[in-house]
Design an enzyme around this catalytic site. Structure first.
Site, PDB file in Angstrom:
ATOM      1  N   LYS A 112      -0.784 -13.360  -2.981  1.00 39.57           N
ATOM      2  CA  LYS A 112      -0.915 -11.912  -2.789  1.00 39.57           C
ATOM      3  C   LYS A 112      -1.098 -11.655  -1.301  1.00 39.57           C
ATOM      4  O   LYS A 112      -1.537 -12.542  -0.554  1.00 39.57           O
ATOM      5  CB  LYS A 112      -2.144 -11.378  -3.545  1.00 39.57           C
ATOM      6  CG  LYS A 112      -2.033  -9.915  -3.896  1.00 39.57           C
ATOM      7  CD  LYS A 112      -1.153  -9.705  -5.111  1.00 39.57           C
ATOM      8  CE  LYS A 112      -1.001  -8.243  -5.450  1.00 39.57           C
ATOM      9  NZ  LYS A 112      -0.271  -8.087  -6.714  1.00 39.57           N
TER      10      LYS A 112
HETATM   11  P1  NAD Z   1       1.723   3.044  -6.716  1.00 44.23           P
HETATM   12  O1  NAD Z   1       1.280   3.086  -5.315  1.00 44.23           O
HETATM   13  O2  NAD Z   1       3.159   3.304  -7.030  1.00 44.23           O
HETATM   14  O3  NAD Z   1       0.847   4.073  -7.589  1.00 44.23           O
HETATM   15  C1  NAD Z   1      -0.533   4.065  -7.592  1.00 44.23           C
HETATM   16  C2  NAD Z   1      -0.958   5.307  -8.344  1.00 44.23           C
HETATM   17  O4  NAD Z   1      -2.365   5.258  -8.578  1.00 44.23           O
HETATM   18  C3  NAD Z   1      -0.688   6.594  -7.599  1.00 44.23           C
HETATM   19  O5  NAD Z   1      -0.264   7.597  -8.520  1.00 44.23           O
HETATM   20  C4  NAD Z   1      -2.059   6.965  -7.047  1.00 44.23           C
HETATM   21  O6  NAD Z   1      -2.174   8.353  -6.808  1.00 44.23           O
HETATM   22  C5  NAD Z   1      -2.923   6.518  -8.187  1.00 44.23           C
HETATM   23  N1  NAD Z   1      -4.342   6.330  -7.885  1.00 44.23           N
HETATM   24  C6  NAD Z   1      -4.902   5.717  -6.815  1.00 44.23           C
HETATM   25  N2  NAD Z   1      -6.249   5.783  -6.919  1.00 44.23           N
HETATM   26  C7  NAD Z   1      -6.521   6.439  -8.076  1.00 44.23           C
HETATM   27  C8  NAD Z   1      -7.714   6.822  -8.751  1.00 44.23           C
HETATM   28  N3  NAD Z   1      -8.898   6.529  -8.234  1.00 44.23           N
HETATM   29  N4  NAD Z   1      -7.622   7.501  -9.938  1.00 44.23           N
HETATM   30  C9  NAD Z   1      -6.409   7.783 -10.474  1.00 44.23           C
HETATM   31  N5  NAD Z   1      -5.249   7.439  -9.879  1.00 44.23           N
HETATM   32  C10 NAD Z   1      -5.308   6.780  -8.696  1.00 44.23           C
HETATM   33  O7  NAD Z   1       1.243   1.631  -7.276  1.00 44.23           O
HETATM   34  P2  NAD Z   1       1.823   0.824  -8.513  1.00 44.23           P
HETATM   35  O8  NAD Z   1       2.893  -0.073  -8.025  1.00 44.23           O
HETATM   36  O9  NAD Z   1       2.084   1.769  -9.620  1.00 44.23           O
HETATM   37  O10 NAD Z   1       0.569  -0.112  -8.853  1.00 44.23           O
HETATM   38  C11 NAD Z   1      -0.512   0.361  -9.647  1.00 44.23           C
HETATM   39  C12 NAD Z   1      -1.306  -0.843 -10.119  1.00 44.23           C
HETATM   40  O11 NAD Z   1      -0.438  -1.717 -10.862  1.00 44.23           O
HETATM   41  C13 NAD Z   1      -1.923  -1.705  -9.028  1.00 44.23           C
HETATM   42  O12 NAD Z   1      -3.149  -2.210  -9.498  1.00 44.23           O
HETATM   43  C14 NAD Z   1      -0.931  -2.849  -8.892  1.00 44.23           C
HETATM   44  O13 NAD Z   1      -1.537  -4.028  -8.405  1.00 44.23           O
HETATM   45  C15 NAD Z   1      -0.515  -3.025 -10.331  1.00 44.23           C
HETATM   46  N6  NAD Z   1       0.781  -3.696 -10.488  1.00 44.23           N
HETATM   47  C16 NAD Z   1       1.913  -3.185  -9.924  1.00 44.23           C
HETATM   48  C17 NAD Z   1       3.124  -3.836 -10.123  1.00 44.23           C
HETATM   49  C18 NAD Z   1       4.427  -3.277  -9.608  1.00 44.23           C
HETATM   50  O14 NAD Z   1       5.477  -3.865  -9.880  1.00 44.23           O
HETATM   51  N7  NAD Z   1       4.409  -2.157  -8.896  1.00 44.23           N
HETATM   52  C19 NAD Z   1       3.174  -5.020 -10.874  1.00 44.23           C
HETATM   53  C20 NAD Z   1       1.998  -5.502 -11.444  1.00 44.23           C
HETATM   54  C21 NAD Z   1       0.809  -4.822 -11.256  1.00 44.23           C
END
Ligand code: NAD
Length: 422
Positions: A112
Site C-alpha cells: 500500500k
Molecule cells: P473515493 O475517493 O472514490 O470515495 C470516497 C468517498 O467517501 C467519497 O464519497 C467521500 O466523500 C466519502 N467520505 C469520506 N469521508 C467520509 C465520511 N466520514 N463519511 C461519509 N463519507 C465519507 O474512494 P473509493 O475508491 O471509493 O474508496 C473508498 C474505500 O474503499 C476506501 O476505504 C478504499 O481503501 C476502499 N477500497 C477501494 C478500492 C477501489 O478500487 N477504489 C478497492 C478496495 C477498497
C-alpha cells in the site's frame, strides 16, 4: 511474539490488523516463525514529496510505500491521497492486501502507499506534480515484477497514467504493467473502474441468497459515494434492491421510498457531493450506521463502526466496501448479534482481481473484452465467497476469521515451502 522495536507502526488501524492476525494464528495453530514474520511489513519507505504549489510556494508532503509480503509474487496495493495517511495505517492496509490477494488466489503479496495531503484543496496541476514526484521517490521499490500500485481513496485513473508515464520516462520505454487502474488507452482494462463496487454488490447478493429471508427488495444504506459506494449502490439498485440512505464526506440523504441511484450519480457528478440532493431527507453522517436496513455498506473510511455504535447497528449484513471500517471490538459485538459481516478482504476484492487481469493483459499485450473480464471476476469472487461461507460453517467461526484462515493459510504454506533465507 517478540516485542518489535518499530513503534512507528503502532496506530489504531495497524493494531487492529495485527490483532486480527494474532487471533487467527491462534485459531489455525499457525507456525510461530511464520506468524512472527507476518506481523510486520517486509519493507517500508518514507519519502518527502516537495512540490511547487500554484502560488509559487514550495510545500512538502510525507509519502509512504509499504510492502507487507512478497511470498506469492510481486506486491500489489493502492495509493491513497488523504490527510489521515501515516505509516501505521499504510502498513495495516498493506497487510490486508496480502490476505486479500491470497484469499482470491492471486499470485501477489500485499502493499500500500499514500501521501498525507488534502487532495480536495489542491488543483489538478498540483496533484499531477505530487503524483509524479511521489512516483519518482518510490521508483526503486515499484515495477511490474516487484510492486504494482493502483488507485485508492482520492486517486484515480488519470493519476495512474501520470505514474505510468513517470516510471516509463525513467526506464526509457512504455511500461504499462507498473500500475493498474489506468485509462484503457494507456494499457488499462475494460471493467476496472466498476470492479470493486461490482464485487461488493455481488458478495452482498450472495450473502442475501445464502442467508435467505430478505424479501424482494432488500434495503441498503451506503456510507461513501465515491468509486466503491456509488458503483455498489448502482449495481444493487439495478438488481431491485432499495437504496434508502447514502452519505459522503459533506452530507447524507435518507429516503425510505428508495433513492434513484443513476439520478443521484448524475447529481454528484454536477455538484461534487450528495449534499442537497432531493427528494431525500437530510441524514446526519453518523446516523447511517444505525438505520433499520437489511444491508449496510461502509464504503468510505476505516474505524467507523466501533464499540460505541456497533450495538445499535440494525443491518443483518454488513458488506465492507472500505478497508477496516469495523474495529475489532465492534466486530465481536456484531458477531454476537448475528450480523453477517462480509470482510473487506473478500467484499472489496473486485478491484484487485481486475487489477490482476489488467497486469496480465499488459504483460501479454493481449486485451480482453469487458464480458470476459466481468465473467472471470464473477467466477473468482463467487468461488472465494463460497470457500469463506463453508469454512465459517465448518469451523464455526465468523466470515472474517474464515477468510483470514484461508488467506493467511496459503501465505503460510508458501512461506514454509520456500523456507527462511539465508
Ligand atoms: P473515493 O475517493 O472514490 O470515495 C470516497 C468517498 O467517501 C467519497 O464519497 C467521500 O466523500 C466519502 N467520505 C469520506 N469521508 C467520509 C465520511 N466520514 N463519511 C461519509 N463519507 C465519507 O474512494 P473509493 O475508491 O471509493 O474508496 C473508498 C474505500 O474503499 C476506501 O476505504 C478504499 O481503501 C476502499 N477500497 C477501494 C478500492 C477501489 O478500487 N477504489 C478497492 C478496495 C477498497
Amino acid at each position: 511474539m517478540s516485542q518489535h522495536p518499530m513503534k512507528e507502526f503502532y496506530n489504531e488501524t495497524f493494531y487492529m490488523a495485527q490483532k486480527q492476525l494474532d487471533a487467527v494464528a491462534e485459531t489455525m495453530n499457525l507456525d510461530a516463525g511464520v506468524h512472527e514474520r507476518l506481523r510486520f511489513p517486509r519493507k517500508s519507505l518514507i519519502v518527502s514529496v516537495p512540490i511547487k504549489l500554484d502560488n509559487g510556494i514550495t510545500k512538502l508532503f510525507m509519502g509512504y510505500r509499504v510492502q507487507h509480503d512478497q511470498t506469492l509474487g510481486p506486491s500489489k496495493g493502492g495509493v491513497r491521497f488523504h490527510h489521515d495517511v501515516q505509516l501505521g495505517e499504510v502498513a495495516a492496509l498493506a497487510m490486508w492486501m496480502t490476505w486479500k490477494c491470497s484469499l482470491l488466489n492471486l499470485p501477489y503479496g500485499g502493499a500500500k502507499g499514500g501521501v498525507c495531503c488534502f487532495p480536495e484543496e489542491m488543483s489538478e496541476n498540483e496533484l499531477e506534480r505530487l503524483t509524479r514526484r511521489y512516483t519518482t521517490e518510490i521508483l526503486s521499490m515499484i515495477g511490474p515484477e516487484k510492486d504494482i500500485p493502483a488507485p485508492d481513496m482520492y486517486t484515480n485513473e488519470k493519476m495512474m497514467a501520470w505514474m505510468m508515464d513517470t516510471y516509463s520516462n525513467f526506464i526509457g520505454y512504455a511500461v504499462p504493467g507498473v500500475v493498474t487502474g489506468k485509462p484503457v488507452s494507456v494499457g488499462g482494462t475494460l471493467g476496472r473502474v466498476e470492479a470493486t463496487g461490482r464485487g461488493v454488490a455481488l458478495t452482498a447478493e450472495l450473502a442475501v441468497q445464502k442467508l435467505g429471508g430478505f424479501g424482494d427488495a432488500p434495503t441498503v444504506a451506503v456510507q461513501g459515494f465515491g468509486n466503491v459506494g456509488s458503483v455498489t449502490a448502482k449495481f444493487l439498485h439495478q438488481k431491485g434492491y432499495k437504496i434508502v440512505a447514502v452519505t459522503d464526506a459533506k452530507g447524507g440523504i435518507y429516503d425510505p421510498t428508495g433513492i434513484d441511484v443513476p439520478k443521484l450519480q448524475a447529481y454528484v457528478r454536477e455538484h461534487g457531493s450528495v449534499e442537497g440532493y432531493h427528494p431525500g431527507d437530510e441524514l446526519d453522517l453518523k446516523d447511517i450506521f444505525e438505520l433499520d436496513v437489511d444491508i449496510l455498506v461502509p464504503a468510505a473510511v476505516a474505524n467507523c463502526i466501533t464499540e460505541s455504535n456497533a450495538d445499535r447497528v440494525k443491518a443483518k449484513i454488513v458488506a465492507e466496501g472500505a478497508n477496516g471500517p469495523v474495529t475489532t471490538e465492534a466486530d465481536r459485538i456484531l458477531d454476537a448479534k448475528g450480523v453477517y459481516v462480509i470482510p473487506g478482504i473478500l467484499a472489496n476484492a473486485g478491484g484487485v482481481v481486475v487489477s490482476y487481469f489488467e497486469w496480465v493483459q499488459d504483460i501479454q499485450h493481449l486485451f480482453w473484452s469487458e464480458n470476459e473480464v466481468t465473467n472471470k471476476l464473477t467466477y473468482l469472487m463467487t468461488k472465494a465467497f463460497d470457500e469463506v461461507f463453508h469454512t465459517a460453517l465448518e469451523r464455526k467461526v465468523s466470515p472474517r476469521t474464515a477468510a483470514m484462515i484461508i488467506g493467511v493459510g496459503r501465505v503460510a504454506e508458501a512461506k514454509k515451502l520456500r523456507g527462511l533465507y539465508p
